[in-house]
Design an enzyme around this catalytic site. Structure first.
Site: not given
Ligand code: NAP
Length: 246
Positions: A11-12, A14, A63, A89, A141, A154, A156, A158
């Site tokens: 998930g890198a 973005r 993944v 991630n 999270s 989510y 569950a 995490k």
């Molecule tokens: P995001 O901006 O929505 O980015 C998600 C990333 O995951 C994207 O690169 C996406 O790829 C990839 N992805 C989604 N489904 C996938 C799959 N089935 N296989 C491979 N890659 C996949 O999310 P984020 O906010 O940066 O969050 C990143 C992590 O931090 C997540 O695990 C999230 O639960 C956790 N987190 C985030 C927050 C927050 O406030 N943002 C808080 C707590 C935890 P594509 O671009 O190709 O779709």
């Protein structure tokens, strides 16, 4: 700090994953970037990493799919030879109150956030165990620690990552591999782009540091956990949440 190492970040393309990947690249790690659909963004991330003087390649892989995760892992090992650092991630949300949550949305969120981490860890563990300083970092999270209305799936997933982290930490410690989890609070990314006014008010009243976190706040910790400086830290869950869950 990470020169000569190869890092895989799922998930890198973005958000938090891209920030972690680029900060690892800035510290000298070669990069394998995994993404689901955003190939342009993933390629852009590779170009940025190459600009930092490291090798970087993007791999399209869902993944949550065991066979796709296996094929991507084999491709990475064939291209880079070995892997030292894995950051699980990739994540999605499909929020709804329990009574309205569909089985499909429960399964999809568990599939990416939890099974995805299992799949990648399983397929790359042997190579990481051969590294002199193997590192696995799972992005959990605070939802998984506190629970959160509307996020049964989510939270569950995490929380499940915490159990996976502690178990992998114990199973791989004999090979010098550490496994830790990071539990972010509210971080500014696409996932939180459409925060309702009530959440913005919540951040103001319930986050002691009174601001939303940045992707760099999480990436800084990930790079530290991946470095030799963190070699005696394993099985930990470290919050990056501005004090939201104290
Ligand atoms: P995001 O901006 O929505 O980015 C998600 C990333 O995951 C994207 O690169 C996406 O790829 C990839 N992805 C989604 N489904 C996938 C799959 N089935 N296989 C491979 N890659 C996949 O999310 P984020 O906010 O940066 O969050 C990143 C992590 O931090 C997540 O695990 C999230 O639960 C956790 N987190 C985030 C927050 C927050 O406030 N943002 C808080 C707590 C935890 P594509 O671009 O190709 O779709």
């Amino acid at each position: 700090m990470l020169e000569g190492k190869t890092a895989v970040v799922t998930g890198a393309s973005r958000g938090i994953g891209q920030a972690i990947a680029l900060q690892m690249a800035a510290n000298g790690a070669d990069l394998a970037i995994i993404y689901a659909g955003g190939s342009e963004a993933a390629e852009e991330a590779c170009v940025k990493a190459a600009g930092l003087g490291v090798s970087a390649r993007a791999y399209k892989c869902d993944v949550s799919d065991f066979e796709q995760a296996k094929a991507a892992s084999e491709g990475i090992l064939s291209d880079f030879g070995s892997v030292d650092i894995l950051v699980n991630n990739a994540g999605i949300i499909k929020d709804n109150l329990l009574l309205r949550m569909s089985e499909a949305d429960f399964d999809a969120v568990l599939g990416v956030n939890l099974k995805g981490a299992f799949n990648m860890t399983k397929h790359l563990a042997r190579s990481i165990m051969r590294s002199p300083a193997g590192r696995i970092i799972n992005i959990s999270s605070v939802s998984g620690l506190m629970g959160n209305p509307g996020q049964a799936n989510y939270a569950a997933a995490k929380a499940g990552l915490v159990g996976l982290t502690k178990t992998v930490a114990k199973e791989l410690a004999g090979k010098g591999v550490t496994c830790n989890a990071i539990a972010p609070g509210f971080i500014e990314t696409a996932m939180t782009a459409a925060l309702p006014a009530s959440v913005i008010e919540y951040i103001d009243t319930s986050v002691p540091l009174k601001r939303i976190g940045s992707v760099a706040d999480v990436a800084n910790l990930a790079v530290f956990l991946a470095s030799d400086q963190a070699s005696y830290i394993t099985g930990e869950v470290i919050k990056v949440d501005g004090g939201m869950y104290i």
